[in-house]
Write a protein that holds these residues in place. Structure first.
Motif, PDB file in Angstrom:
ATOM      1  N   GLU A  47     -21.672   5.546 -16.252  1.00 32.93           N
ATOM      2  CA  GLU A  47     -20.484   5.762 -17.077  1.00 32.93           C
ATOM      3  C   GLU A  47     -20.673   6.959 -18.006  1.00 32.93           C
ATOM      4  N   ASN A  48     -21.845   7.074 -18.623  1.00 27.79           N
ATOM      5  CA  ASN A  48     -22.116   8.214 -19.507  1.00 27.79           C
ATOM      6  C   ASN A  48     -22.096   9.528 -18.738  1.00 27.79           C
ATOM      7  N   ARG A  49     -22.618   9.518 -17.520  1.00 24.12           N
ATOM      8  CA  ARG A  49     -22.603  10.727 -16.691  1.00 24.12           C
ATOM      9  C   ARG A  49     -21.172  11.127 -16.340  1.00 24.12           C
ATOM     10  N   ASP A  50     -20.335  10.146 -16.005  1.00 18.95           N
ATOM     11  CA  ASP A  50     -18.931  10.444 -15.697  1.00 18.95           C
ATOM     12  C   ASP A  50     -18.194  10.946 -16.935  1.00 18.95           C
ATOM     13  N   LEU A  51     -18.461  10.353 -18.100  1.00 18.16           N
ATOM     14  CA  LEU A  51     -17.825  10.814 -19.335  1.00 18.16           C
ATOM     15  C   LEU A  51     -18.244  12.231 -19.693  1.00 18.16           C
ATOM     16  N   SER A  52     -19.490  12.590 -19.380  1.00 20.29           N
ATOM     17  CA  SER A  52     -19.948  13.944 -19.702  1.00 20.29           C
ATOM     18  C   SER A  52     -19.278  15.003 -18.828  1.00 20.29           C
ATOM     19  N   ASP A  80     -16.597  12.771 -10.147  1.00 25.15           N
ATOM     20  CA  ASP A  80     -16.218  12.471  -8.767  1.00 25.15           C
ATOM     21  C   ASP A  80     -15.561  11.096  -8.631  1.00 25.15           C
ATOM     22  N   ALA A  81     -15.200  10.468  -9.757  1.00 20.53           N
ATOM     23  CA  ALA A  81     -14.539   9.166  -9.745  1.00 20.53           C
ATOM     24  C   ALA A  81     -13.212   9.279 -10.496  1.00 20.53           C
ATOM     25  N   ALA A  82     -12.273   8.425 -10.128  1.00 23.96           N
ATOM     26  CA  ALA A  82     -10.978   8.409 -10.805  1.00 23.96           C
ATOM     27  C   ALA A  82     -11.125   7.760 -12.176  1.00 23.96           C
ATOM     28  N   LEU A  83     -10.561   8.403 -13.180  1.00 23.45           N
ATOM     29  CA  LEU A  83     -10.578   7.878 -14.538  1.00 23.45           C
ATOM     30  C   LEU A  83      -9.470   6.845 -14.672  1.00 23.45           C
ATOM     31  N   GLN A  84      -9.830   5.611 -15.036  1.00 22.30           N
ATOM     32  CA  GLN A  84      -8.837   4.554 -15.155  1.00 22.30           C
ATOM     33  C   GLN A  84      -8.378   4.352 -16.588  1.00 22.30           C
ATOM     34  N   GLU A  85      -9.285   4.545 -17.538  1.00 23.81           N
ATOM     35  CA  GLU A  85      -8.946   4.306 -18.935  1.00 23.81           C
ATOM     36  C   GLU A  85      -9.833   5.179 -19.812  1.00 23.81           C
ATOM     37  N   LEU A  86      -9.256   5.726 -20.879  1.00 21.21           N
ATOM     38  CA  LEU A  86     -10.009   6.563 -21.806  1.00 21.21           C
ATOM     39  C   LEU A  86      -9.472   6.360 -23.216  1.00 21.21           C
ATOM     40  N   ARG A  87     -10.394   6.141 -24.177  1.00 20.13           N
ATOM     41  CA  ARG A  87     -10.045   5.994 -25.587  1.00 20.13           C
ATOM     42  C   ARG A  87     -10.973   6.893 -26.392  1.00 20.13           C
ATOM     43  N   TRP A  88     -10.446   7.418 -27.506  1.00 20.77           N
ATOM     44  CA  TRP A  88     -11.257   8.287 -28.361  1.00 20.77           C
ATOM     45  C   TRP A  88     -10.669   8.333 -29.756  1.00 20.77           C
ATOM     46  N   PRO A 114      -4.536   8.876 -20.035  1.00 22.75           N
ATOM     47  CA  PRO A 114      -3.685   8.479 -18.912  1.00 22.75           C
ATOM     48  C   PRO A 114      -4.228   7.234 -18.227  1.00 22.75           C
ATOM     49  N   GLY A 115      -3.363   6.568 -17.526  1.00 24.50           N
ATOM     50  CA  GLY A 115      -3.792   5.371 -16.797  1.00 24.50           C
ATOM     51  C   GLY A 115      -4.745   5.703 -15.672  1.00 24.50           C
ATOM     52  N   ASP A 116      -4.369   6.549 -14.767  1.00 27.11           N
ATOM     53  CA  ASP A 116      -5.221   6.959 -13.646  1.00 27.11           C
ATOM     54  C   ASP A 116      -5.211   8.473 -13.550  1.00 27.11           C
ATOM     55  N   LEU A 117      -6.402   9.059 -13.553  1.00 28.19           N
ATOM     56  CA  LEU A 117      -6.539  10.506 -13.422  1.00 28.19           C
ATOM     57  C   LEU A 117      -7.557  10.766 -12.321  1.00 28.19           C
ATOM     58  N   LEU A 118      -7.081  11.300 -11.218  1.00 28.50           N
ATOM     59  CA  LEU A 118      -7.930  11.528 -10.052  1.00 28.50           C
ATOM     60  C   LEU A 118      -8.961  12.615 -10.327  1.00 28.50           C
ATOM     61  N   PRO A 119     -10.043  12.647  -9.562  1.00 25.65           N
ATOM     62  CA  PRO A 119     -11.045  13.704  -9.740  1.00 25.65           C
ATOM     63  C   PRO A 119     -10.431  15.081  -9.546  1.00 25.65           C
ATOM     64  N   LEU A 148     -15.889   8.721 -27.361  1.00 26.39           N
ATOM     65  CA  LEU A 148     -15.226   8.525 -26.084  1.00 26.39           C
ATOM     66  C   LEU A 148     -15.703   7.232 -25.442  1.00 26.39           C
ATOM     67  N   GLN A 149     -14.745   6.449 -24.973  1.00 27.18           N
ATOM     68  CA  GLN A 149     -15.026   5.253 -24.215  1.00 27.18           C
ATOM     69  C   GLN A 149     -14.114   5.258 -23.007  1.00 27.18           C
ATOM     70  N   GLY A 150     -14.694   5.169 -21.837  1.00 31.31           N
ATOM     71  CA  GLY A 150     -13.884   5.256 -20.646  1.00 31.31           C
ATOM     72  C   GLY A 150     -14.337   4.303 -19.569  1.00 31.31           C
ATOM     73  N   ARG A 151     -13.464   4.150 -18.583  1.00 34.16           N
ATOM     74  CA  ARG A 151     -13.752   3.300 -17.430  1.00 34.16           C
ATOM     75  C   ARG A 151     -13.331   4.077 -16.188  1.00 34.16           C
ATOM     76  N   PHE A 152     -14.205   4.117 -15.210  1.00 28.79           N
ATOM     77  CA  PHE A 152     -13.974   4.865 -13.983  1.00 28.79           C
ATOM     78  C   PHE A 152     -13.990   3.909 -12.791  1.00 28.79           C
ATOM     79  N   SER A 153     -13.269   4.273 -11.740  1.00 28.29           N
ATOM     80  CA  SER A 153     -13.308   3.485 -10.500  1.00 28.29           C
ATOM     81  C   SER A 153     -14.274   4.167  -9.541  1.00 28.29           C
ATOM     82  N   HIS A 154     -15.173   3.401  -9.020  1.00 28.72           N
ATOM     83  CA  HIS A 154     -16.177   3.948  -8.085  1.00 28.72           C
ATOM     84  C   HIS A 154     -16.017   3.308  -6.742  1.00 28.72           C
TER      85      HIS A 154
END
Length: 154
Positions: A47-52, A80-88, A114-119, A148-154
């Motif tokens: 998750e930290n790698r995707d957020l970076s 390389d993963a879709a962003l599902q949720e992001l807060r900051w 945004p709700g879903d943000l593709l790579p 930053l706090q986020g959730r990605f779909s893998h």
């Protein structure tokens, strides 16, 4: 807390009194806890790698945005993963300084993306200003996203 102390004390008594039976069970429990801890650390690292890999830019742009939301935000998903949720949270700094001039009140806004943000996709929006300490103008400050706090779909 008391329950945990009683549990550890009981385990130590069983380990001393019946080592042949308690030792294999204890080793299996330690191995299980180790596997769970390794999995949690791996997930957090991913998750930290995707957020970076997110590129988030915040500019004070009253000419491009409405008066009640003068901050222009551009978010690009470089992971390389879709962003599902992001807060900051938004922090405000004078150029070259490290003191956050945005007040951290209980009712301070927590921004979300945004709700879903593709790579590789980009999202743009306008945001309201955080509450600034008195005596500072937004036009003379730099704005950054923090916590930053986020959730990605893998």
């Amino acid at each position: 807390m008391l329950f945990g102390a009683i549990l550890v004390l009981s385990w130590l008594i069983l380990l001393i009194r019946y080592p042949a039976k308690a030792l294999p069970i204890s080793l299996a429990a330690v191995l299980g806890l180790g596997l769970v801890a390794a999995w949690v650390l791996w997930q957090e690292g991913r998750e930290n790698r995707d957020l970076s890999h997110l590129q988030l830019r915040i500019d004070y742009a009253p000419q491009r945005c409405p008066a009640d939301r003068p901050l222009a935000l551009t978010l690009r998903n470089g992971s390389d993963a879709a962003l599902q949720e992001l807060r900051w949270r938004i922090a405000a700094y004078r150029p070259g300084e490290h003191i956050n001039l945005a007040e951290r009140l209980y009712e301070s806004p927590r921004y979300s993306g945004p709700g879903d943000l593709l790579p590789g996709a980009t999202w743009e929006t306008c945001l309201p200003l955080p509450t600034l300490r008195s005596g500072y103008r937004a036009s003379s400050l730099e704005f950054r996203a923090e916590d930053l706090q986020g959730r990605f779909s893998h």
